[in-house]
Design a protein around this motif. Structure first.
Motif, PDB file in Angstrom:
ATOM      1  N   UNK A  89      42.614  49.583  39.807  1.00 31.33           N
ATOM      2  CA  UNK A  89      41.626  50.434  39.131  1.00 31.33           C
ATOM      3  C   UNK A  89      40.884  49.681  38.038  1.00 31.33           C
ATOM      4  N   UNK A  90      41.601  48.850  37.282  1.00 27.10           N
ATOM      5  CA  UNK A  90      40.997  48.105  36.178  1.00 27.10           C
ATOM      6  C   UNK A  90      40.571  46.701  36.576  1.00 27.10           C
ATOM      7  N   UNK A  91      40.886  46.286  37.796  1.00 30.05           N
ATOM      8  CA  UNK A  91      40.641  44.924  38.285  1.00 30.05           C
ATOM      9  C   UNK A  91      41.236  43.896  37.329  1.00 30.05           C
ATOM     10  N   UNK A  92      42.510  44.111  36.971  1.00 28.44           N
ATOM     11  CA  UNK A  92      43.206  43.221  36.046  1.00 28.44           C
ATOM     12  C   UNK A  92      44.518  42.739  36.654  1.00 28.44           C
ATOM     13  N   UNK A  93      44.830  41.494  36.361  1.00 26.25           N
ATOM     14  CA  UNK A  93      46.104  40.910  36.745  1.00 26.25           C
ATOM     15  C   UNK A  93      46.972  40.881  35.495  1.00 26.25           C
ATOM     16  N   UNK A 106      50.299  39.374  29.518  1.00 34.24           N
ATOM     17  CA  UNK A 106      49.063  38.588  29.519  1.00 34.24           C
ATOM     18  C   UNK A 106      48.164  39.205  30.586  1.00 34.24           C
ATOM     19  N   UNK A 107      46.984  39.662  30.180  1.00 35.28           N
ATOM     20  CA  UNK A 107      46.088  40.356  31.099  1.00 35.28           C
ATOM     21  C   UNK A 107      44.881  39.480  31.412  1.00 35.28           C
ATOM     22  N   UNK A 108      44.600  39.341  32.715  1.00 32.31           N
ATOM     23  CA  UNK A 108      43.470  38.546  33.180  1.00 32.31           C
ATOM     24  C   UNK A 108      42.536  39.443  33.973  1.00 32.31           C
ATOM     25  N   UNK A 109      41.291  39.543  33.526  1.00 31.00           N
ATOM     26  CA  UNK A 109      40.292  40.387  34.162  1.00 31.00           C
ATOM     27  C   UNK A 109      39.703  39.644  35.368  1.00 31.00           C
ATOM     28  N   UNK A 110      39.739  40.285  36.517  1.00 31.60           N
ATOM     29  CA  UNK A 110      39.256  39.661  37.752  1.00 31.60           C
ATOM     30  C   UNK A 110      37.771  39.317  37.677  1.00 31.60           C
ATOM     31  N   UNK A 111      36.996  40.150  36.982  1.00 26.65           N
ATOM     32  CA  UNK A 111      35.548  39.931  36.927  1.00 26.65           C
ATOM     33  C   UNK A 111      35.165  38.736  36.062  1.00 26.65           C
ATOM     34  N   UNK A 112      36.083  38.221  35.251  1.00 27.81           N
ATOM     35  CA  UNK A 112      35.794  37.063  34.405  1.00 27.81           C
ATOM     36  C   UNK A 112      35.858  35.751  35.190  1.00 27.81           C
ATOM     37  N   UNK A 113      36.484  35.750  36.354  1.00 27.74           N
ATOM     38  CA  UNK A 113      36.585  34.535  37.164  1.00 27.74           C
ATOM     39  C   UNK A 113      35.257  34.275  37.855  1.00 27.74           C
ATOM     40  N   UNK A 114      35.035  33.003  38.198  1.00 32.35           N
ATOM     41  CA  UNK A 114      33.764  32.601  38.795  1.00 32.35           C
ATOM     42  C   UNK A 114      33.510  33.306  40.124  1.00 32.35           C
ATOM     43  N   UNK A 115      34.546  33.432  40.949  1.00 26.75           N
ATOM     44  CA  UNK A 115      34.413  34.137  42.218  1.00 26.75           C
ATOM     45  C   UNK A 115      35.788  34.656  42.667  1.00 26.75           C
ATOM     46  N   UNK A 116      35.797  35.408  43.753  1.00 26.71           N
ATOM     47  CA  UNK A 116      37.041  36.026  44.238  1.00 26.71           C
ATOM     48  C   UNK A 116      38.055  34.994  44.725  1.00 26.71           C
ATOM     49  N   UNK A 117      37.578  33.916  45.331  1.00 24.91           N
ATOM     50  CA  UNK A 117      38.503  32.909  45.847  1.00 24.91           C
ATOM     51  C   UNK A 117      39.236  32.199  44.706  1.00 24.91           C
ATOM     52  N   UNK A 118      38.535  31.990  43.587  1.00 23.19           N
ATOM     53  CA  UNK A 118      39.190  31.377  42.427  1.00 23.19           C
ATOM     54  C   UNK A 118      40.259  32.305  41.856  1.00 23.19           C
TER      55      UNK A 118
END
Length: 152
Positions: free
Chosen positions: A117-121, A131-143
């Motif tokens: 829901x939050x697109x967070x790891x 430690x929360x990592x937002x998926x949208x902050x990465x360059x692309x989905x494969x990364x």
């Protein structure tokens, strides 16, 4: 082996909508169109209180949007990368209003959970820190997928 991932916030249109337009609607609509909150034939909340409730919710949403935007702007100015080297994950995060270096060892990871829901790891370490990592902050989905695979 050294792995580096680009990790920088990007401002999306949906963030602007939910952060500015929705709170403004929650504040303006009850002022222009007074209403009661009714469930069946039972009045839950009469006009002045329903207006105050919606205004409070609108202000709360706007303040949370401002806080998230402030955090994102601080992260944008910092070196936006996650480095995994010699079993240690290092990245920059906003802690108590300041950008700080944060790190943890891969061997200390207890749990890795993706919140769709939050697109967070969310990574939980042995000392119960999250430690929360937002998926949208990465360059692309494969990364993001590659980063998630290293952590698991």
């Amino acid at each position: 082996m050294k792995e580096t991932f680009t990790y920088k916030p990007k401002m999306a249109f949906s963030n602007i909508f939910w952060g500015i337009v929705a709170p403004l609607l929650l504040i303006i609509v009850p002022i222009v169109y007074p209403f009661n909150i009714v469930f069946g034939s039972v009045k839950i909340l009469n006009y002045p209180w329903s207006m105050l409730l919606f205004i409070a919710i609108g202000i709360g949403l706007f303040v949370s949007f401002l806080a998230k935007t402030k955090k994102e702007s601080k992260l944008k100015t910092a070196d936006g990368s996650i480095v995994i080297e010699e079993g240690t994950v290092s990245y920059k995060d906003v802690v108590k209003g300041a950008v700080k270096n944060v790190s943890f060892k891969l061997s200390e990871i207890n749990n890795v959970k993706y919140v769709e829901d939050d697109e967070e790891l969310v990574v939980t370490t042995a000392d119960s820190k999250e430690h929360t990592f937002d998926k949208t902050y990465f360059e692309n989905e494969s990364e993001f997928a590659r980063f998630q695979g290293i952590l698991k």
